[in-house]
Design an enzyme around this catalytic site. Structure first.
Site, PDB file in Angstrom:
ATOM      1  N   SER A 202     -51.004  36.274 -64.513  1.00 22.57           N
ATOM      2  CA  SER A 202     -50.813  37.208 -63.421  1.00 22.57           C
ATOM      3  C   SER A 202     -50.901  36.491 -62.072  1.00 22.57           C
ATOM      4  CB  SER A 202     -51.833  38.347 -63.538  1.00 22.57           C
ATOM      5  OG  SER A 202     -51.424  39.454 -62.789  1.00 22.57           O
ATOM      6  N   ASP A 401     -43.933  43.802 -70.270  1.00 23.04           N
ATOM      7  CA  ASP A 401     -44.486  43.811 -68.916  1.00 23.04           C
ATOM      8  C   ASP A 401     -43.365  44.127 -67.930  1.00 23.04           C
ATOM      9  OD1 ASP A 401     -45.709  43.365 -66.490  1.00 23.04           O
ATOM     10  OD2 ASP A 401     -46.431  41.355 -66.976  1.00 23.04           O
ATOM     11  N   HIS A 458     -48.517  42.352 -70.620  1.00 16.02           N
ATOM     12  CA  HIS A 458     -49.010  41.437 -69.594  1.00 16.02           C
ATOM     13  C   HIS A 458     -50.075  40.485 -70.132  1.00 16.02           C
ATOM     14  CE1 HIS A 458     -49.472  40.459 -65.322  1.00 16.02           C
ATOM     15  NE2 HIS A 458     -50.777  40.538 -65.451  1.00 16.02           N
TER      16      HIS A 458
END
Length: 509
Positions: A202, A401, A458
């Site tokens: 991320s 994601d 994710h």
């Protein structure tokens, strides 16, 4: 009576810890994710009754505490009293003669989220049960490698800023982390021949290239080839040569280059069926504003408008989280890691950390997020260009994601001006087979590899722990160490099911 009052106070804190930390993050910035994604959307009216897997301690006794090989504080700036807290877990199955077995560093995103979140929710040796005991993670990343979790930047988790300022840019964040890494390796001189593999997800799509490039440049300066770097940064004169070597870097569903990744946000949402054509046009108008703000270097305004873009898509689609559009709740929506670390017996075990009564541990720091806010939309993709000249790089991506996923990362990777640009663009994408099924799509050219993982979002290692473990091991063994690897051919579907997280089925459609 005093003892009763104190116990009652602690009990109330434990009950409230998850909710308080989430509320604090929402108050500071609704975008701040407990997972490190920086942008999390939780549907609060969904109630899940999650069944825990049994703890897997000795003789089936519940695991009450983690068992790190070492933990404690690492000095960052002694004069100012800033320190980073860490936990290190040695490899579980290190082969004989393992003095050069890599050490994997895990960095969480945010900005401002603790790597301990990942340690208890993504790829560490344990997951947290409903009763706040622990269970073993059969997909832990320390099966073959040492794993190092450091709470950074200063001001995150148990780390101490002292009289130092929390850094507000990637170079200063890297400088602090570099000093902590130097302290770790100096305290463990037998580790200095073990290469460091820097990983994260991320917003760590910025942290990882930044610290890896810092290590590379410090080494280049010490060895006389700093002038060969295409994108050197102004390191301080007193930067010591690294006492360790950089092995490579891996970024999972990263946010690395705001402009190119923002430019595909509406298309991604539309192609996944989250918004219709009219809503796509609204989203495209917002993302055009974001891109103009980035180009005008209005960094905070760009970050705020970017968050509004993601909120629009999440609201229009009714998504619990864009980080995995299959989920009915956000990742770790009950903040189990926060609750675990806010137990008095855990604090007592950790030693020189604040008592629960004095400090509630939060997986993400609103203060750090606020201070780093203007840095979010600044690109670090050029640092990757230098790194590709010297070290292996893996970009791994969960298929579901909608925030920092496949198309988002393709957008910036395809613009990298490196010597392998054309070759990577034309390289074949091969099936990666695990348990006789397609687990993902692997593409490689030169030092750059990209893996798209099916049926994950994710947080790939959380969504499928065994596949996440196999991914790391295959890449490290073949690309970092230059050794053969074929364990994915030996695992079974039962192995994958045994390692699975129960919340994946219960929180997803």
């Amino acid at each position: 009576m005093a003892s009763l009052n104190r116990d009652t106070f602690v009990f109330v804190i434990l009950l409230a810890s998850a909710g308080v930390s989430l509320a604090t993050r929402d108050f500071a910035a609704t975008r701040l994710s407990a997972a490190g994604g920086g942008r999390k959307y939780i549907r609060d009216d969904v109630v899940i009754s999650k069944k825990s897997k049994p703890s897997s301690g000795d003789d089936d006794e519940p695991i009450l505490l983690p068992k790190p090989t070492s933990f404690g504080y690492l000095d960052v700036n002694k004069d100012k009293g800033s320190q980073m807290f860490y936990m290190y877990y040695e490899a579980q199955e290190a082969p004989a003669g393992s003095e050069r077995v890599p050490i994997v560093l895990w960095l969480q995103g945010g900005p401002g989220c603790s790597s301990f979140f990942g340690m208890f929710y993504i790829n560490g040796p344990y997951f947290v049960n409903d009763d706040l005991t622990l269970r073993e993670n059969l997909g832990a990343w320390n099966r073959l490698y040492g794993t190092l979790f450091i709470e950074q930047p200063i001001g995150v988790g148990f780390s101490k800023k002292g009289s130092a300022a929390i850094p507000d840019n990637e170079l200063d964040v890297a400088w602090d982390l570099y000093r902590a890494l130097q302290a770790f390796y100096k305290a463990n001189p037998s580790f200095q021949d073990r290469p460091l593999v820097v990983t994260g997800e991320s917003y760590a799509g910025k942290y990882v290239p930044s610290i890896a490039h810092f290590i590379l440049q410090a080494s280049a300066r010490a060895n006389g080839f700093e002038h060969k770097l295409k994108h050197p940064r102004p390191l301080k004169e007193d930067v010591e040569p690294p006492v360790f070597t950089l092995g490579g870097l891996a970024i999972g569903n990263g946010f690395t280059d705001a402009e190119s990744q923002t430019a595909v946000q509406a298309e991604v949402a539309w192609s996944m069926g989250l918004i219709d054509g009219a809503q796509r046009r609204v989203a495209e108008a917002i993302q055009a504003e974001v891109i103009e703000l980035v180009r005008s270097k209005q960094w905070r305004a760009a970050r705020n408008r970017s968050d509004e873009l993601l909120h629009f898509i999440a609201g229009a689609s009714g998504s619990a989280t864009l980080e995995d559009v299959r989920r009915n709740t956000g990742y770790d929506s009950r903040n189990m890691g926060d609750a675990f670390l806010n137990q008095p017996h855990v604090r007592a075990f950790l030693g020189d950390v604040p008592r629960v009564e004095d400090y509630l541990w939060e997986s993400c720091s609103p203060e750090v997020d606020r201070i780093m806010g203007h840095d979010v939309m600044k690109s670090v993709k050029n640092l990757v260009i230098d790194l590709l000249d010297y070290k292996p790089v893996l970009i791994y991506l969960g298929q579901w994601d909608a925030e920092c996923g496949v198309a988002s990362n393709d957008a910036w990777v395809s613009t990298l001006a490196w010597k392998g640009h054309g070759g990577f663009a034309e390289a074949p994408r091969d099936f990666w087979i695990v348990n006789g099924r397609i687990a993902g799509y692997w593409k490689k050219y030169g030092t750059l590899e990209q893996l798209v993982l099916r049926n994950t979002g994710h947080m790939v290692p959380h969504d499928n722990p065994l596949v996440g473990q196999l991914m790391l091991e295959r890449w490290v063994e073949t690309s970092v160490r230059g050794l053969p690897y074929n364990r994915e051919k030996q695992t079974t579907q039962q192995d994958e099911e045994d390692a699975a997280n129960p919340d994946q089925a219960e929180h997803s459609t």
